[in-house]
Design a protein around this motif. Structure first.
Motif, PDB file in Angstrom:
ATOM      1  N   SER A 143      36.044  32.186  34.358  1.00  0.00           N
ATOM      2  CA  SER A 143      37.046  33.222  34.084  1.00  0.00           C
ATOM      3  C   SER A 143      37.175  34.179  35.262  1.00  0.00           C
ATOM      4  CB  SER A 143      36.687  33.989  32.815  1.00  0.00           C
ATOM      5  OG  SER A 143      36.635  33.120  31.711  1.00  0.00           O
ATOM      6  N   PHE A 144      36.037  34.541  35.847  1.00  0.00           N
ATOM      7  CA  PHE A 144      36.040  35.411  37.016  1.00  0.00           C
ATOM      8  C   PHE A 144      36.748  34.731  38.189  1.00  0.00           C
ATOM      9  CE2 PHE A 144      33.978  36.811  40.980  1.00  0.00           C
ATOM     10  CZ  PHE A 144      34.343  38.145  40.963  1.00  0.00           C
ATOM     11  N   LEU A 145      36.489  33.443  38.414  1.00  0.00           N
ATOM     12  CA  LEU A 145      37.154  32.714  39.497  1.00  0.00           C
ATOM     13  C   LEU A 145      38.668  32.673  39.292  1.00  0.00           C
ATOM     14  CD1 LEU A 145      34.859  29.645  40.286  1.00  0.00           C
ATOM     15  CD2 LEU A 145      35.253  31.679  41.677  1.00  0.00           C
ATOM     16  N   VAL A 146      39.105  32.418  38.076  1.00  0.00           N
ATOM     17  CA  VAL A 146      40.542  32.414  37.773  1.00  0.00           C
ATOM     18  C   VAL A 146      41.132  33.792  38.064  1.00  0.00           C
ATOM     19  CG1 VAL A 146      42.243  32.269  35.907  1.00  0.00           C
ATOM     20  CG2 VAL A 146      40.444  30.532  36.100  1.00  0.00           C
ATOM     21  N   ASN A 147      40.430  34.838  37.635  1.00  0.00           N
ATOM     22  CA  ASN A 147      40.853  36.210  37.893  1.00  0.00           C
ATOM     23  C   ASN A 147      41.016  36.449  39.394  1.00  0.00           C
ATOM     24  OD1 ASN A 147      39.760  39.074  38.693  1.00  0.00           O
ATOM     25  ND2 ASN A 147      40.670  39.322  36.667  1.00  0.00           N
ATOM     26  N   MET A 148      40.029  36.052  40.184  1.00  0.00           N
ATOM     27  CA  MET A 148      40.074  36.282  41.626  1.00  0.00           C
ATOM     28  C   MET A 148      41.177  35.474  42.300  1.00  0.00           C
ATOM     29  SD  MET A 148      38.072  38.634  42.577  1.00  0.00           S
ATOM     30  CE  MET A 148      37.994  38.375  44.340  1.00  0.00           C
ATOM     31  N   ILE A 149      41.378  34.242  41.858  1.00  0.00           N
ATOM     32  CA  ILE A 149      42.451  33.422  42.429  1.00  0.00           C
ATOM     33  C   ILE A 149      43.804  34.076  42.168  1.00  0.00           C
ATOM     34  CG2 ILE A 149      43.678  31.218  42.196  1.00  0.00           C
ATOM     35  CD1 ILE A 149      40.825  29.959  41.727  1.00  0.00           C
ATOM     36  N   PHE A 150      44.035  34.493  40.924  1.00  0.00           N
ATOM     37  CA  PHE A 150      45.282  35.190  40.605  1.00  0.00           C
ATOM     38  C   PHE A 150      45.442  36.428  41.487  1.00  0.00           C
ATOM     39  CE2 PHE A 150      45.933  32.529  37.013  1.00  0.00           C
ATOM     40  CZ  PHE A 150      47.227  32.758  36.552  1.00  0.00           C
ATOM     41  N   LEU A 151      44.385  37.221  41.598  1.00  0.00           N
ATOM     42  CA  LEU A 151      44.443  38.468  42.351  1.00  0.00           C
ATOM     43  C   LEU A 151      44.785  38.221  43.817  1.00  0.00           C
ATOM     44  CD1 LEU A 151      43.979  41.519  41.871  1.00  0.00           C
ATOM     45  CD2 LEU A 151      41.642  41.156  42.664  1.00  0.00           C
ATOM     46  N   VAL A 152      44.088  37.290  44.436  1.00  0.00           N
ATOM     47  CA  VAL A 152      44.316  37.001  45.855  1.00  0.00           C
ATOM     48  C   VAL A 152      45.714  36.450  46.084  1.00  0.00           C
ATOM     49  CG1 VAL A 152      43.586  35.480  47.751  1.00  0.00           C
ATOM     50  CG2 VAL A 152      41.882  36.728  46.411  1.00  0.00           C
TER      51      VAL A 152
END
Length: 132
Positions: free
Chosen positions: A76-85
């Motif tokens: 979930s954190f990785l998905v969050n970071m990908i979206f953010l970047v």
């Protein structure tokens, strides 16, 4: 309902996590990195307890379930970071809007994976009553 319990648990866990982070930074004068690590680590444990007992009502073995929960948090954190970047750097979105969209992505992935992978046999996870 289950989604409401999930949101309440997440809110409580967020308050606990940020209280630990800011308490460590401003009361104990720890570095932001150490404070964040402690807050995230404790938040993962409290999140598991809240979701296991309140959101999903699980009765599965705790060790395997906790391992899955940590894995889901990481995904979930990785998905969050990908979206953010992508939103900020590739699409030039406003950082605040990007944080909100990324948080929604985190919330959806976290809920779905916790519901159908981690706590799939939970008391509150059953969609339809048994036909017995």
């Amino acid at each position: 309902n289950k989604i409401f319990r999930f949101i309440v648990s997440g809110f409580l866990n967020t308050v606990i996590g940020y209280s630990i982070i800011f308490g460590c930074m401003y009361i104990f004068k720890y570095s932001p990195e150490l404070s964040n690590t402690l807050g995230y680590g404790i938040g993962t444990c409290t999140g598991y307890i809240l979701h296991r007992n309140f959101s999903f009502g699980s009765d599965q073995k705790k060790v395997g379930e906790f391992t899955k929960f940590v894995f889901v948090n990481f995904i979930s954190f990785l998905v969050n970071m990908i979206f953010l970047v992508v939103l900020i750097h590739a699409m030039n979105f406003n950082p605040i809007i990007s944080q909100i969209i990324s948080w929604v992505a985190y919330l959806l992935i976290s809920y779905l994976l916790n519901n159908y992978f981690v706590f799939k046999k939970g008391l509150y996870t059953k969609i339809l009553p048994s036909s017995k």
